[in-house]
Design an enzyme around this catalytic site. Sequence first.
Site, PDB file in Angstrom:
ATOM      1  N   ARG A 137      42.017  52.373  48.404  1.00  0.00           N
ATOM      2  CA  ARG A 137      41.342  51.576  49.436  1.00  0.00           C
ATOM      3  C   ARG A 137      39.859  51.358  49.154  1.00  0.00           C
ATOM      4  NH1 ARG A 137      44.574  54.509  53.604  1.00  0.00           N
ATOM      5  NH2 ARG A 137      46.340  53.162  54.088  1.00  0.00           N
TER       6      ARG A 137
ATOM      7  N   LYS B 298      32.450  38.380  45.024  1.00  0.00           N
ATOM      8  CA  LYS B 298      33.814  37.872  44.902  1.00  0.00           C
ATOM      9  C   LYS B 298      34.524  38.574  43.747  1.00  0.00           C
ATOM     10  CE  LYS B 298      33.453  33.166  46.727  1.00  0.00           C
ATOM     11  NZ  LYS B 298      33.617  31.730  46.389  1.00  0.00           N
TER      12      LYS B 298
ATOM     13  N   GLU C 260      26.670  27.106  35.131  1.00  0.00           N
ATOM     14  CA  GLU C 260      26.451  27.654  36.472  1.00  0.00           C
ATOM     15  C   GLU C 260      24.964  27.684  36.813  1.00  0.00           C
ATOM     16  OE1 GLU C 260      28.506  28.377  38.843  1.00  0.00           O
ATOM     17  OE2 GLU C 260      30.471  28.581  37.878  1.00  0.00           O
TER      18      GLU C 260
ATOM     19  N   LYS D 163      21.460  32.248  43.951  1.00  0.00           N
ATOM     20  CA  LYS D 163      22.769  32.672  44.454  1.00  0.00           C
ATOM     21  C   LYS D 163      22.633  33.776  45.500  1.00  0.00           C
ATOM     22  CE  LYS D 163      27.436  33.995  43.265  1.00  0.00           C
ATOM     23  NZ  LYS D 163      28.498  34.083  42.242  1.00  0.00           N
TER      24      LYS D 163
ATOM     25  N   GLU E 186      31.472  32.970  52.980  1.00  0.00           N
ATOM     26  CA  GLU E 186      31.721  31.564  52.685  1.00  0.00           C
ATOM     27  C   GLU E 186      32.273  30.793  53.887  1.00  0.00           C
ATOM     28  OE1 GLU E 186      33.964  28.981  49.255  1.00  0.00           O
ATOM     29  OE2 GLU E 186      33.261  30.961  48.689  1.00  0.00           O
TER      30      GLU E 186
ATOM     31  N   ARG F 166      27.303  29.072  51.923  1.00  0.00           N
ATOM     32  CA  ARG F 166      27.753  29.587  50.615  1.00  0.00           C
ATOM     33  C   ARG F 166      28.628  28.573  49.882  1.00  0.00           C
ATOM     34  NH1 ARG F 166      29.644  35.669  48.822  1.00  0.00           N
ATOM     35  NH2 ARG F 166      30.274  35.117  46.710  1.00  0.00           N
TER      36      ARG F 166
ATOM     37  N   ASN G 141      29.947  25.926  45.476  1.00  0.00           N
ATOM     38  CA  ASN G 141      31.172  25.292  44.994  1.00  0.00           C
ATOM     39  C   ASN G 141      30.923  23.952  44.314  1.00  0.00           C
ATOM     40  OD1 ASN G 141      32.751  27.393  46.004  1.00  0.00           O
ATOM     41  ND2 ASN G 141      32.981  26.421  48.003  1.00  0.00           N
TER      42      ASN G 141
ATOM     43  N   HIS H 173      33.055  22.709  41.415  1.00  0.00           N
ATOM     44  CA  HIS H 173      34.186  23.619  41.261  1.00  0.00           C
ATOM     45  C   HIS H 173      35.512  23.048  41.759  1.00  0.00           C
ATOM     46  CE1 HIS H 173      31.102  26.475  40.247  1.00  0.00           C
ATOM     47  NE2 HIS H 173      31.985  27.425  40.060  1.00  0.00           N
TER      48      HIS H 173
ATOM     49  N   HIS I 140      37.897  23.461  38.849  1.00  0.00           N
ATOM     50  CA  HIS I 140      39.064  24.338  38.886  1.00  0.00           C
ATOM     51  C   HIS I 140      40.344  23.564  38.577  1.00  0.00           C
ATOM     52  CE1 HIS I 140      37.139  27.758  41.476  1.00  0.00           C
ATOM     53  NE2 HIS I 140      36.960  27.938  40.185  1.00  0.00           N
TER      54      HIS I 140
ATOM     55  N   HIS J  65      35.365  28.474  31.677  1.00  0.00           N
ATOM     56  CA  HIS J  65      35.085  28.133  33.075  1.00  0.00           C
ATOM     57  C   HIS J  65      33.858  27.236  33.208  1.00  0.00           C
ATOM     58  CE1 HIS J  65      34.570  28.542  37.405  1.00  0.00           C
ATOM     59  NE2 HIS J  65      33.340  28.965  37.197  1.00  0.00           N
TER      60      HIS J  65
END
Length: 353
Positions: A109, A131, A173, A213, A223, A227, A231, A234, A238, A253
């Site tokens: 956990r 993330k 980025e 960032k 997000e 935030r 993106n 992206h 993606h 990426h």
Amino acid sequence: MSKQEVIICTDLRQDLEKAVTSHSFDKLFVLTDEHTREMCYPLIASFPCIQGAELFCIGVEDIHKNLETLAYVWTQLSTRGATRHSLLINLGGGMVTDLGGFAAATFKRGISYINIPTTLLSMVDAAVGGKTGINFNGLKNEIGAFAPADQVLIDCEFLRTLDHANILSGYAEMLKHGLISNTTHWAELLNFDLTNIDYARLQQLVGRSVQVKEDIVAQDPFEKGIRKALNLGHTIGHAFESFALKREHPVLHGYAVAWGIVCELYLSALKTGFPKDKMHQTLYFIKENYGKFPFTCNDYECLYEYMKHDKKNAAAGSINFTLLGEIGDIRINQTASQEEIYELLDFYTETMG
């Protein structure tokens, strides 16, 4: 979500010792991939603070960012005696920090972890912001959690071990961060010499990029609002990545993000008034450095379907974009029709050559 400490290193040995000794742990583990074990681990292997650490290694590149590799990391932690009081160091690029972070977030956990990103992409993106996750069912980062590292140590000396393509991947980025921050930062990124890299200067630019960032994540850790600025590029990026994986020709990426930025700046010019001169300056930089992602009009429907499945979409059938009215003028929660998306794909294929 707890706040992570980002350390722009001046002395990696001292900075890592301080980070490690700030934790009370029973066992220390270091996760690498096959490349970073060979190229990067030797740079820290002699540090007193990690003597006695258990080292284990996973495969290289995004193809290994999956449930099987995640289960392997859980198994290694379990069989080597990790408890909820253990500490994990992720030494590697975005795949290692994403997957290692998710493993740490879910084992017992949640155990504490430190990221030491070794690629430019992971320094300015994957390792910062909390993330974590893995790819699943052919989709990028489909399974994951918000679980920030306790510390992220950034040292551009690792980048001397990196090939030029991966430098460019991370730089995309940074360019995105320039576009969502201010004209000065955007311009200095376009003018930085990527062929003869000044690593001290690059570390300064990385520090600024990370700050962009961090400032956004601090305002909106989960997000729900601003935030989504991160993106930019992206949604389509993606889709390009997923399409490339389907064809069994994966792309880096950052390259996909760069190509996505071209498309989404065109959509910004079309829908929110982004200046065409700045769009073309950015497009030229990307075309010169990243080339073109190959697809034809016969692939539009497939790319569109990937966009429809993007996890950032708020409603089924609706495709969500982050667009710009100007550099730093962020417009979140923008949508586009299928016709507009096909139009921007036409623009991309015609303009990128």
